[in-house]
Design an enzyme around this catalytic site. Structure first.
Site, mmCIF file in Angstrom:
data_model
loop_
_atom_site.group_PDB
_atom_site.id
_atom_site.type_symbol
_atom_site.label_atom_id
_atom_site.label_comp_id
_atom_site.label_asym_id
_atom_site.label_seq_id
_atom_site.Cartn_x
_atom_site.Cartn_y
_atom_site.Cartn_z
ATOM 1 N N GLU A 178 -3.206 0.071 -6.137
ATOM 2 C CA GLU A 178 -2.174 -0.937 -6.414
ATOM 3 C C GLU A 178 -1.832 -0.831 -7.894
ATOM 4 O O GLU A 178 -2.722 -0.588 -8.726
ATOM 5 C CB GLU A 178 -2.672 -2.359 -6.118
ATOM 6 C CG GLU A 178 -3.014 -2.635 -4.664
ATOM 7 C CD GLU A 178 -1.799 -2.782 -3.757
ATOM 8 O OE1 GLU A 178 -0.658 -2.702 -4.254
ATOM 9 O OE2 GLU A 178 -1.998 -2.952 -2.535
ATOM 10 N N CYS A 187 0.855 -1.173 0.000
ATOM 11 C CA CYS A 187 0.000 0.000 0.000
ATOM 12 C C CYS A 187 0.898 1.233 0.000
ATOM 13 O O CYS A 187 1.536 1.557 0.993
ATOM 14 C CB CYS A 187 -0.915 0.002 1.232
ATOM 15 S SG CYS A 187 -2.060 1.379 1.255
#
Length: 237
Positions: free
Chosen positions: A110, A2
């Site tokens: 992502e 993340c």
DNA sequence: CCAGACGTTGTT
DNA sequence: GTCTGG
DNA sequence: CCAGACGTTGTT
DNA sequence: GTCTGG
């Protein structure tokens, strides 16, 4: 992992969604579409101060600077902490039992790698609810005796519908688990560690434009669905 | 004892 | 700060 | 995570 | 290539 996230909700919505009792963050909150490491972000901590135990919002900087660090530049290496090893790693183990927090987000990015290409995708709750992420925080004393409070986001194995993007994902805390993670005074670290697992709630995923790549862009267009890349390299004919 | 590390990810 | 390695 | 820098000296 | 900064 993340490396970017959003908090598009305004203050009122955050307070309602997460049942916040105390707002102690410096400055105004404006909706954020591209929060990057080294930037200030909102986190939840547990407060045992009067009038009773409650969830409190504070602001901290993303990228952990451990108390013993000589150079705060270490922050850019400690933006995530592997959940599997936070109880052992020197940078994190002392924090698991003492300094847990929940990073307030309502989505994250992502990048899907295909050879050279890297396509950003946005992952969020289809209903727009907050996705609080398990975090650890620490305080660092600068040479000029000022204090810097920073956090890192705990990661775990990606769940099956995310693995096409990446094999890791942030630990998102279910609402029922939130206080267990936050209440370091009463919940031992063993019980908190049991929450380090893939989120089971609803998540929606779609590709977005590469605007998000640059931290200069931080507006709603960042999370607009983008068409899948077609014929980027000489395949027009 | 002191010195040195302390992290994750992806890619090869 | 605290642990590992030498 | 990605983007952008990556260097020293002396002079103004 | 690798590190720093956002």
């Amino acid at each position: 992992m993340c490396g970017r996230f959003t908090l598009t909700q305004d203050r009122k919505s955050i307070v309602e969604d997460l049942e916040v009792a105390e707002w102690s963050a410096a400055g105004e909150h404006r909706p954020r579409f591209n929060v990057a490491p080294t930037q200030s972000a909102l986190v939840l901590t547990w407060s045992d101060e009067a009038p009773g135990s409650h969830r409190a919002v504070r602001d901290m900087r993303w990228g952990l600077v451990p108390g013993w660090a000589k150079d705060p530049a270490i922050a850019s290496k400690l933006i995530n902490a592997r959940g599997e090893s936070i109880a052992e790693k020197p940078s994190f183990r002392n924090l698991v039992g003492r300094r847990r927090c929940a990073v307030i987000t309502d989505g994250f990015f992502e990048w899907k790698k295909d050879g050279k290409a890297s396509v950003p995708h946005y992952i969020h709750d289809p209903a727009g609810k907050a996705l609080p992420m398990a975090g650890l925080w620490d305080v660092w004393k600068a040479p000029d005796d000022t204090y810097l409070t920073t956090f890192t986001i705990v990661t775990t194995e990606a769940r099956s519908d995310i693995t096409f993007l990446h094999d890791r994902m942030p630990v998102i805390l279910a609402r029922d688990d939130l206080d267990t993670w936050l209440d370091v005074a009463h919940v031992p670290k063993e019980k908190a560690l049991a929450l380090v697992k893939a989120y089971a709630g609803p998540l929606e995923t779609f590709p977005v434009s590469k605007l998000v790549n640059s931290v200069r862009y931080d507006s709603a267009e960042i999370i607009r669905r983008a068409d899948p890349e077609v014929g980027t390299q000489g395949s027009l004919f």
